[in-house]
Design an enzyme around this catalytic site. Structure first.
Site, PDB file in Angstrom:
ATOM      1  N   TYR A 149       0.910  -1.243   0.144  1.00 24.61           N
ATOM      2  CA  TYR A 149      -0.168  -0.126  -0.319  1.00 24.61           C
ATOM      3  C   TYR A 149       0.872   1.001  -0.062  1.00 24.61           C
ATOM      4  O   TYR A 149       0.701   2.082  -0.775  1.00 24.61           O
ATOM      5  CB  TYR A 149      -0.921  -0.128   1.188  1.00 24.61           C
ATOM      6  CG  TYR A 149      -1.788   1.193   1.328  1.00 24.61           C
ATOM      7  CD1 TYR A 149      -2.941   1.334   0.503  1.00 24.61           C
ATOM      8  CD2 TYR A 149      -1.603   2.073   2.148  1.00 24.61           C
ATOM      9  CE1 TYR A 149      -3.836   2.174   0.554  1.00 24.61           C
ATOM     10  CE2 TYR A 149      -2.591   3.222   2.404  1.00 24.61           C
ATOM     11  CZ  TYR A 149      -3.817   3.415   1.435  1.00 24.61           C
ATOM     12  OH  TYR A 149      -4.443   4.227   1.739  1.00 24.61           O
ATOM     13  N   VAL A 192     -12.025   2.728  13.639  1.00 25.26           N
ATOM     14  CA  VAL A 192     -13.203   3.566  13.934  1.00 25.26           C
ATOM     15  C   VAL A 192     -14.325   2.513  13.571  1.00 25.26           C
ATOM     16  O   VAL A 192     -15.222   2.103  14.743  1.00 25.26           O
ATOM     17  CB  VAL A 192     -13.262   4.604  13.335  1.00 25.26           C
ATOM     18  CG1 VAL A 192     -14.604   5.374  13.609  1.00 25.26           C
ATOM     19  CG2 VAL A 192     -12.127   5.767  13.770  1.00 25.26           C
ATOM     20  N   PHE A 195     -14.218  -0.515  16.310  1.00 24.73           N
ATOM     21  CA  PHE A 195     -14.711  -0.203  17.784  1.00 24.73           C
ATOM     22  C   PHE A 195     -16.152   0.158  17.864  1.00 24.73           C
ATOM     23  O   PHE A 195     -16.852  -0.528  18.949  1.00 24.73           O
ATOM     24  CB  PHE A 195     -13.795   1.064  18.394  1.00 24.73           C
ATOM     25  CG  PHE A 195     -12.390   0.805  18.709  1.00 24.73           C
ATOM     26  CD1 PHE A 195     -11.811  -0.395  18.413  1.00 24.73           C
ATOM     27  CD2 PHE A 195     -11.729   1.605  19.258  1.00 24.73           C
ATOM     28  CE1 PHE A 195     -10.437  -0.642  18.785  1.00 24.73           C
ATOM     29  CE2 PHE A 195     -10.092   1.551  19.559  1.00 24.73           C
ATOM     30  CZ  PHE A 195      -9.635   0.232  19.330  1.00 24.73           C
TER      31      PHE A 195
HETATM   32  P1  NAD Z   1     -12.513   2.129   0.219  1.00 24.60           P
HETATM   33  O1  NAD Z   1     -11.945   0.600   0.277  1.00 24.60           O
HETATM   34  O2  NAD Z   1     -13.984   2.120   0.591  1.00 24.60           O
HETATM   35  O3  NAD Z   1     -12.642   2.622  -1.380  1.00 24.60           O
HETATM   36  C1  NAD Z   1     -11.729   2.084  -2.315  1.00 24.60           C
HETATM   37  C2  NAD Z   1     -12.800   1.873  -3.540  1.00 24.60           C
HETATM   38  O4  NAD Z   1     -11.933   1.490  -4.611  1.00 24.60           O
HETATM   39  C3  NAD Z   1     -13.664   0.679  -3.409  1.00 24.60           C
HETATM   40  O5  NAD Z   1     -15.061   1.142  -3.914  1.00 24.60           O
HETATM   41  C4  NAD Z   1     -13.164  -0.340  -4.017  1.00 24.60           C
HETATM   42  O6  NAD Z   1     -13.965  -1.465  -4.542  1.00 24.60           O
HETATM   43  C5  NAD Z   1     -12.551   0.325  -5.258  1.00 24.60           C
HETATM   44  N1  NAD Z   1     -11.240  -0.401  -5.880  1.00 24.60           N
HETATM   45  C6  NAD Z   1     -10.118  -0.899  -5.256  1.00 24.60           C
HETATM   46  N2  NAD Z   1      -9.571  -1.488  -6.134  1.00 24.60           N
HETATM   47  C7  NAD Z   1      -9.950  -1.329  -7.272  1.00 24.60           C
HETATM   48  C8  NAD Z   1      -9.860  -1.463  -8.765  1.00 24.60           C
HETATM   49  N3  NAD Z   1      -8.587  -2.227  -8.931  1.00 24.60           N
HETATM   50  N4  NAD Z   1     -10.402  -1.091  -9.672  1.00 24.60           N
HETATM   51  C9  NAD Z   1     -11.546  -0.466  -9.555  1.00 24.60           C
HETATM   52  N5  NAD Z   1     -11.957  -0.045  -8.267  1.00 24.60           N
HETATM   53  C10 NAD Z   1     -11.110  -0.473  -7.144  1.00 24.60           C
HETATM   54  O7  NAD Z   1     -11.744   3.164   0.817  1.00 24.60           O
HETATM   55  P2  NAD Z   1     -11.681   4.543   1.221  1.00 24.60           P
HETATM   56  O8  NAD Z   1     -11.400   4.853   2.346  1.00 24.60           O
HETATM   57  O9  NAD Z   1     -12.878   5.207   0.540  1.00 24.60           O
HETATM   58  O10 NAD Z   1     -10.462   5.264   0.337  1.00 24.60           O
HETATM   59  C11 NAD Z   1     -10.495   5.919  -0.829  1.00 24.60           C
HETATM   60  C12 NAD Z   1      -9.118   6.223  -1.408  1.00 24.60           C
HETATM   61  O11 NAD Z   1      -8.550   7.311  -0.347  1.00 24.60           O
HETATM   62  C13 NAD Z   1      -8.051   5.237  -1.473  1.00 24.60           C
HETATM   63  O12 NAD Z   1      -7.523   5.396  -2.552  1.00 24.60           O
HETATM   64  C14 NAD Z   1      -7.254   5.320  -0.105  1.00 24.60           C
HETATM   65  O13 NAD Z   1      -5.979   4.871  -0.233  1.00 24.60           O
HETATM   66  C15 NAD Z   1      -7.444   6.798   0.001  1.00 24.60           C
HETATM   67  N6  NAD Z   1      -7.217   7.010   1.497  1.00 24.60           N
HETATM   68  C16 NAD Z   1      -8.236   6.873   2.484  1.00 24.60           C
HETATM   69  C17 NAD Z   1      -8.005   7.084   3.613  1.00 24.60           C
HETATM   70  C18 NAD Z   1      -9.371   6.976   4.757  1.00 24.60           C
HETATM   71  O14 NAD Z   1      -8.789   7.155   6.006  1.00 24.60           O
HETATM   72  N7  NAD Z   1     -10.287   6.490   4.453  1.00 24.60           N
HETATM   73  C19 NAD Z   1      -6.675   7.623   4.216  1.00 24.60           C
HETATM   74  C20 NAD Z   1      -5.593   7.825   3.116  1.00 24.60           C
HETATM   75  C21 NAD Z   1      -5.915   7.323   2.069  1.00 24.60           C
HETATM   76  N1  UDP Z   2      -6.220  -0.653  15.724  1.00 25.26           N
HETATM   77  C1  UDP Z   2      -6.635  -1.316  16.967  1.00 25.26           C
HETATM   78  N2  UDP Z   2      -7.850  -2.103  16.910  1.00 25.26           N
HETATM   79  C2  UDP Z   2      -8.468  -2.465  15.866  1.00 25.26           C
HETATM   80  C3  UDP Z   2      -8.131  -1.869  14.645  1.00 25.26           C
HETATM   81  C4  UDP Z   2      -7.059  -0.938  14.419  1.00 25.26           C
HETATM   82  O1  UDP Z   2      -6.155  -1.051  17.928  1.00 25.26           O
HETATM   83  O2  UDP Z   2      -9.470  -3.030  16.135  1.00 25.26           O
HETATM   84  C5  UDP Z   2      -5.224   0.052  15.509  1.00 25.26           C
HETATM   85  C6  UDP Z   2      -4.223  -0.074  14.794  1.00 25.26           C
HETATM   86  O3  UDP Z   2      -3.218  -0.970  15.216  1.00 25.26           O
HETATM   87  C7  UDP Z   2      -3.457   1.310  14.261  1.00 25.26           C
HETATM   88  C8  UDP Z   2      -4.635   2.191  14.579  1.00 25.26           C
HETATM   89  O4  UDP Z   2      -5.540   1.676  15.358  1.00 25.26           O
HETATM   90  O5  UDP Z   2      -2.713   1.438  15.472  1.00 25.26           O
HETATM   91  C9  UDP Z   2      -5.327   2.553  13.264  1.00 25.26           C
HETATM   92  O6  UDP Z   2      -5.665   1.205  12.754  1.00 25.26           O
HETATM   93  P1  UDP Z   2      -6.535   1.507  11.002  1.00 25.26           P
HETATM   94  O7  UDP Z   2      -6.266   0.139  10.240  1.00 25.26           O
HETATM   95  O8  UDP Z   2      -7.549   2.062  11.086  1.00 25.26           O
HETATM   96  O9  UDP Z   2      -5.654   2.726  10.251  1.00 25.26           O
HETATM   97  P2  UDP Z   2      -4.092   2.842   9.872  1.00 25.26           P
HETATM   98  O10 UDP Z   2      -2.952   2.118  10.775  1.00 25.26           O
HETATM   99  O11 UDP Z   2      -3.900   2.532   8.337  1.00 25.26           O
HETATM  100  O12 UDP Z   2      -3.666   4.424  10.255  1.00 25.26           O
END
Ligand code: NAD
Ligand code: UDP
Length: 319
Positions: A149, A192, A195
């Protein structure tokens, strides 16, 4: 010459958590919205309410394959975002980030579209600088379980900037920090959603490690607002720019807050910390404030309450 009057916007990953909220906003603005998804982690339910709108179209497509469309703007969000999902098929995760970026940048170049990349705070890895500023290059393991990732997203940023320098593609790059809200997948394993679901079912709350690691949680509406401001902002400001809420909490504090707001009888249990789990994370958002006049408005407690209400409604459907 354009043959359509409305702005035509492609949202890749549009049926996912963030993508579906972005589609809502684009449809409300009256744009023609093309929502592309392969439904790996996305769900039709997230966009069901849009399917009958005349300015919304759903395309089932895997971004690892090229496609040809006429669009004015591309929001590139397709990529699984939660550790359990992106580690399920790590090679595919890299392909989605890297080939997906190549295909979308190629499309943007051909049709002269503006393109925004949803990058991530994970490009900072386990940061040695706190809070993280955009000029920090990061501390990322290239060969660990999270690398598919982190490195996929880092390579996508590189591609964006090379297409910009080499081919003058009009790019934007936002680095999104942990974002939460309604339409998160109940089983996607992020902290989130985990939990809240555990609390609503009165199950044990699973803390990985000792719960002293920190994250800074941004509510989805704030985040989507920041993404749109970035896309609509001046062409001179291409990023990368951090988007996130700088209020930082330990994971233990988050667990306590969720228990308090749900009134759950759950007890907290401690489990092993996953490999390479970052110990601290907080965005420095001075750049977004200065360039986009953006900062989050929704406090954790209010955002959690909205998210709890959402999970209550979908969990009752499962019972
Ligand atoms: P999500 O998993 O809900 O959404 C990702 C979407 O992409 C899904 O609908 C999935 O089906 C689609 N997808 C995955 N692989 C694909 C492919 N090969 N072709 C077409 N569609 C595909 O996640 P999200 O939280 O909505 O994240 C959306 C974007 O934002 C992602 O790129 C993620 O890396 C980025 N992002 C999210 C967060 C967050 O906290 N939610 C943080 C940092 C970055
Ligand atoms: N985490 C946790 N319990 C859970 C899921 C996640 O303690 O049930 C912790 C995880 O180890 C990380 C933080 O919560 O330290 C955020 O995790 P998440 O997967 O949401 O996001 P990321 O690690 O990608 O920031």
């Amino acid at each position: 010459m354009k043959y359509h009057s409305n702005k035509r916007v492609l949202v890749t990953g549009g049926a996912g958590f963030l993508g579906s909220h972005l589609c809502d906003r684009m449809v409300d603005k009256g744009y023609e919205v093309l929502c592309l998804d392969n439904f790996f982690t996305g769900n039709k339910k997230n966009i069901q309410h849009l399917l009958l709108k005349p300015n919304f179209e759903l395309i089932r497509h895997d971004l690892t394959q090229p496609l040809f469309l006429e669009v004015d703007e591309i929001y590139n969000l397709a990529c699984p975002a939660s550790p359990i999902h992106y580690q399920h098929n790590p090679v595919k995760t890299v392909k989605t980030s890297v080939l997906g970026a190549i295909h979308m940048l190629g499309l943007a170049k051909r049709v002269n579209a503006k393109i925004l990349q949803a990058s991530t705070s994970e490009i900072y890895g386990n940061p040695e600088i706190h809070p993280q500023k955009e000029n920090y290059w990061g501390n990322v393991n290239t060969i660990g379980p999270r690398s598919c990732y982190d490195e996929g997203k880092r390579c996508a940023e590189t591609l964006f900037f090379d297409y910009h320098r080499q081919n003058r593609v009009n790019i934007r790059v936002v680095r999104i920090f942990n974002t939460y809200g309604p339409r998160m997948h109940p089983n996607d394993g992020r902290v989130v959603s985990n939990f809240i679901v555990q609390a609503l079912l009165n199950r044990d709350i699973t803390i990985y490690g000792d719960g002293t690691q920190t994250r800074s949680f941004c509510y989805v509406d704030d985040l989507v607002d920041g993404m749109i401001r970035m896309m609509d902002g001046p062409d001179e400001f291409i990023g990368p720019v951090n988007l996130g809420n700088p209020n930082e909490f330990t994971i233990l504090q988050l667990a306590e807050k969720v228990i308090e707001l749900t009134g759950a009888k759950s007890k907290v249990v401690f489990m092993d910390l996953p490999v390479d789990d970052p110990l601290q994370r907080q965005p420095d958002i001075h750049l977004a404030k200065e360039k986009l006049d953006w900062q989050p408005r929704i406090q954790l407690e209010n955002g959690l309450q909205k998210t709890i209400d959402y999970f209550k409604s979908i969990l009752s459907e499962f019972r």
